[in-house]
Design a protein around this motif. Structure first.
Motif, mmCIF file in Angstrom:
data_model
loop_
_atom_site.group_PDB
_atom_site.id
_atom_site.type_symbol
_atom_site.label_atom_id
_atom_site.label_comp_id
_atom_site.label_asym_id
_atom_site.label_seq_id
_atom_site.Cartn_x
_atom_site.Cartn_y
_atom_site.Cartn_z
ATOM 1 N N ARG A 152 -9.451 0.252 -5.552
ATOM 2 C CA ARG A 152 -10.233 1.995 -5.665
ATOM 3 C C ARG A 152 -11.712 1.471 -5.718
ATOM 4 N N ALA A 153 -12.151 0.905 -6.390
ATOM 5 C CA ALA A 153 -14.044 0.696 -6.506
ATOM 6 C C ALA A 153 -14.568 0.406 -4.777
ATOM 7 N N ALA A 154 -14.071 -0.971 -3.883
ATOM 8 C CA ALA A 154 -14.765 -1.037 -2.936
ATOM 9 C C ALA A 154 -14.010 -0.036 -1.746
ATOM 10 N N ASP A 155 -12.827 0.423 -1.853
ATOM 11 C CA ASP A 155 -12.489 1.068 -0.749
ATOM 12 C C ASP A 155 -12.153 2.985 -0.743
ATOM 13 N N PRO A 156 -12.385 3.431 -1.222
ATOM 14 C CA PRO A 156 -12.555 5.233 -2.119
ATOM 15 C C PRO A 156 -11.910 5.152 -0.472
ATOM 16 N N ASP A 157 -13.178 5.117 0.521
ATOM 17 C CA ASP A 157 -11.725 5.998 1.652
ATOM 18 C C ASP A 157 -10.212 5.956 2.082
ATOM 19 N N THR A 158 -10.211 4.446 1.975
ATOM 20 C CA THR A 158 -9.191 4.536 2.280
ATOM 21 C C THR A 158 -7.842 4.455 1.140
ATOM 22 N N PHE A 159 -8.068 3.437 0.094
ATOM 23 C CA PHE A 159 -7.227 3.287 -0.820
ATOM 24 C C PHE A 159 -6.624 4.193 -1.602
ATOM 25 N N PRO A 160 -6.459 5.524 -1.683
ATOM 26 C CA PRO A 160 -5.620 6.625 -2.241
ATOM 27 C C PRO A 160 -4.466 6.893 -0.649
ATOM 28 N N GLY A 161 -5.095 5.917 0.457
ATOM 29 C CA GLY A 161 -3.545 5.849 1.205
ATOM 30 C C GLY A 161 -2.719 5.104 0.776
ATOM 31 N N ALA A 162 -2.899 4.547 0.256
ATOM 32 C CA ALA A 162 -2.447 2.547 -0.252
ATOM 33 C C ALA A 162 -2.252 2.155 -0.652
ATOM 34 N N VAL A 163 -1.383 3.322 -1.860
ATOM 35 C CA VAL A 163 -0.689 2.857 -3.062
ATOM 36 C C VAL A 163 0.268 3.698 -2.398
ATOM 37 N N VAL A 164 0.524 4.819 -2.288
ATOM 38 C CA VAL A 164 1.646 5.347 -2.267
ATOM 39 C C VAL A 164 2.259 5.277 -0.443
ATOM 40 N N ALA A 165 2.594 4.755 -0.515
ATOM 41 C CA ALA A 165 2.821 3.817 1.219
ATOM 42 C C ALA A 165 3.859 4.075 1.949
ATOM 43 N N LEU A 166 4.754 3.793 0.849
ATOM 44 C CA LEU A 166 6.706 3.991 1.723
ATOM 45 C C LEU A 166 6.880 2.588 2.287
ATOM 46 N N GLY A 167 5.943 1.280 2.315
ATOM 47 C CA GLY A 167 6.744 0.149 2.583
ATOM 48 C C GLY A 167 5.763 0.079 3.629
ATOM 49 N N ALA A 168 5.177 1.292 4.689
ATOM 50 C CA ALA A 168 5.077 1.631 5.957
ATOM 51 C C ALA A 168 3.330 0.513 5.840
ATOM 52 N N LEU A 169 2.252 -0.162 5.792
ATOM 53 C CA LEU A 169 1.098 -0.423 5.504
ATOM 54 C C LEU A 169 1.809 -1.889 5.419
ATOM 55 N N GLY A 170 2.204 -3.008 4.793
ATOM 56 C CA GLY A 170 2.545 -4.105 4.467
ATOM 57 C C GLY A 170 3.202 -4.761 3.391
ATOM 58 N N ILE A 171 3.685 -6.229 3.044
ATOM 59 C CA ILE A 171 4.397 -5.958 2.178
ATOM 60 C C ILE A 171 3.266 -6.038 1.172
ATOM 61 N N VAL A 172 3.507 -5.661 -0.227
ATOM 62 C CA VAL A 172 2.701 -5.902 -1.473
ATOM 63 C C VAL A 172 3.003 -6.738 -2.171
ATOM 64 N N THR A 173 2.052 -8.052 -2.585
ATOM 65 C CA THR A 173 1.957 -9.051 -3.263
ATOM 66 C C THR A 173 1.193 -9.110 -4.414
ATOM 67 N N ARG A 174 0.686 -8.218 -4.765
ATOM 68 C CA ARG A 174 -0.111 -8.578 -6.241
ATOM 69 C C ARG A 174 -0.286 -6.899 -6.259
ATOM 70 N N LEU A 175 -0.607 -5.951 -7.551
ATOM 71 C CA LEU A 175 -0.964 -4.876 -7.887
ATOM 72 C C LEU A 175 -1.926 -5.540 -9.048
#
Ligand SMILES: Cc1cc2nc3c(=O)[nH]c(=O)nc-3n(C[C@H](O)[C@H](O)[C@H](O)COP(=O)(O)OP(=O)(O)OC[C@H]3O[C@@H](n4cnc5c(N)ncnc54)[C@H](O)[C@@H]3O)c2cc1C
Length: 427
Positions: A152-175
């Protein structure tokens, strides 16, 4: 590797080749890099084909469990780093034991953190965003097996797209999740809220507690049960609530959301104070069923249309009631997550737990969707719906931004599948 099997409800048989179960992040990275097409499987609690992949599935449940609390670097905003496959129930008790809490929970503690956040899973409460709104950073494995960190802090332009992402951006390992000092709640149930009271005082009713849920089977005008979960302030004695409230009667015995069923599986009521994780869900941790004899659908719409929309659904009472177990109506705060069903709008969520008969439910679902068209209802990504892809695309102002983010992060479409490719347009 094991056979993929079915989802929790058993209404979807996955067509993917196999499920990989890596036990380390390095092994996961190798699996992803070597794969032609792969998608993440959480705990399989979604009711549609969202999870499925034309290639393989991968579960991160076997990665080492991580619960790293950080209360030192940002004392006013404590956080916890969690492994993606952790279930909310496991996280909640551990977090509470260390004196911390999440802002909310869904109705079921057995879902994985990554799976829930990927679909915008929510609880209730006017001021409570969905569970993904607590996420301040994600780490995921990209298509080449590379580890990608977004925050959220380092990538304000893209982060809001990467959280609710239906698994379409990659395999999340940690949150990384925002947490807060632990708190207690007490819950009371009110029976038989008159329809006119709900119509006249919707905002007052949903604002009457930290989390409010309305249960109806649409058999009559009345809302059968109102579950009010009140947050307690240390040292404050809130007193007993009124015996009659908006014409509804205070229940003197424990209730199950489905009227008539024993309350033994439900979280404690009658005002007994208890920790957040034992009051926010409706069902006790230890009673959660491991499979489901039900189907679910849910629609989120701007809360200012709540009364009109509920009236529109009620017009279908005779169609709905015979195939319904119960409906739950909740409220969710607005957020900025691009694919969140409550993106940009404070929402009311109208949920249906249907009998497990897809053929009987499908026409009713379509009729409900038709009634909700004027209210721009966004279906829950993890539940059944038949809304057309073009309509869905028009309901999300940041859909094109998501398509660009997806094209940048997964140019070859390795994390695609029939469902996501249908509902998430390419650039
Ligand atoms: C009994 C029951 C009660 C429910 N109650 C609620 C409720 O109260 N509120 C609500 O909003 N919803 C509710 N749901 C719906 C449920 O919360 C969602 O379907 C949720 O997404 C399921 O999480 P899961 O871990 O089972 O994920 P899955 O269903 O396995 O996967 C869902 C999505 O998450 C992705 N995913 C999973 N893991 C990862 C990962 N590591 N990296 C990237 N993507 C990943 C998958 O690819 C898929 O796109 C309920 C469902 C059931 C069965």
């Amino acid at each position: 590797m094991v056979e993929p099997g079915t989802n929790w409800a058993g209404n979807v048989t996955f067509t993917a080749g196999a499920v990989h179960r890596p036990t380390s992040v390095d092994e996961l990275r190798r699996v992803v890099a070597a794969s032609r097409s792969i998608r993440a499987l959480g705990t399989g609690h979604s009711f549609n084909t969202l999870v499925d992949s034309p290639g393989d599935l991968v579960s991160v449940a076997g990665l080492p469990a991580v619960i790293e609390l950080d209360t030192t670097t940002a004392p006013s905003r404590p956080t916890v780093i969690v492994s993606a496959g952790l279930r909310y129930g496991e996280l909640a008790t551990e977090l509470d034991a260390r004196g911390y809490a999440l802002h909310n929970l869904g109705s079921l503690p057995h879902i994985s953190v990554a799976g829930a956040c990927a679909t915008g899973t929510h609880g209730s409460g006017d001021a409570n965003g969905n569970l993904a709104t607590a996420v301040s950073a994600v780490e995921l494995v990209g298509p080449d097996g590379d580890l990608v960190a977004l925050s959220r802090a380092a990538d304000p332009d893209t982060f809001p797209g990467a959280v609710v992402a239906l698994g379409a951006l990659g395999i999340v390992t940690r949150l990384t999740l925002d947490v807060q000092p632990t708190y207690d709640l007490r819950q009371y149930v009110y029976d038989d809220l008159p329809g006119d009271e709900l119509r006249g005082h919707f905002d007052e009713i949903t604002a009457s507690a930290y989390s409010v849920s309305l249960f109806t089977r649409w058999r009559s005008e009345e809302v059968e049960q109102v579950w009010r979960k009140e947050r307690l302030t240390a040292g404050q004695e809130p007193g007993r609530p009124p015996a009659v409230w908006h014409g509804a009667r205070l229940a003197e015995e424990g209730r199950h959301p489905l009227r008539g069923l024993p309350s033994t599986s439900a979280t404690e009521q009658l005002g007994v104070p208890g920790p957040w994780y034992a009051r926010l869900p409706h069902f006790r941790l230890e009673f959660t069923p491991s499979f489901g004899d039900e189907l679910q659908a849910e629609y989120l719409l701007p809360r200012e249309h709540a009364v009109e929309a509920l009236d529109a659904v009620a017009e279908l009472r005779d169609l709905i009631a015979p195939v319904l177990l119960v409906s739950e109506i909740r409220t969710v705060a607005s957020d900025d997550l691009w694919l969140s069903p409550s993106n940009g709008r404070a929402s009311v969520a109208v949920h249906f737990t249907w009998v497990k008969d897809e053929a009987a439910v499908a026409p009713v679902l379509a009729a409900v969707e038709e009634q909700l068209v004027p209210y721009a209802a966004r279906p829950h990504w993890g539940k059944l719906f038949s809304t057309a892809p073009a309509v869905i695309a028009g309901l999300y102002p940041r859909m094109d931004d998501f398509a660009r983010l997806r094209a940048a992060m997964d140019p070859g479409g390795k994390f695609g599948g029939a469902f996501v490719d249908r509902y998430l347009p390419g650039t």
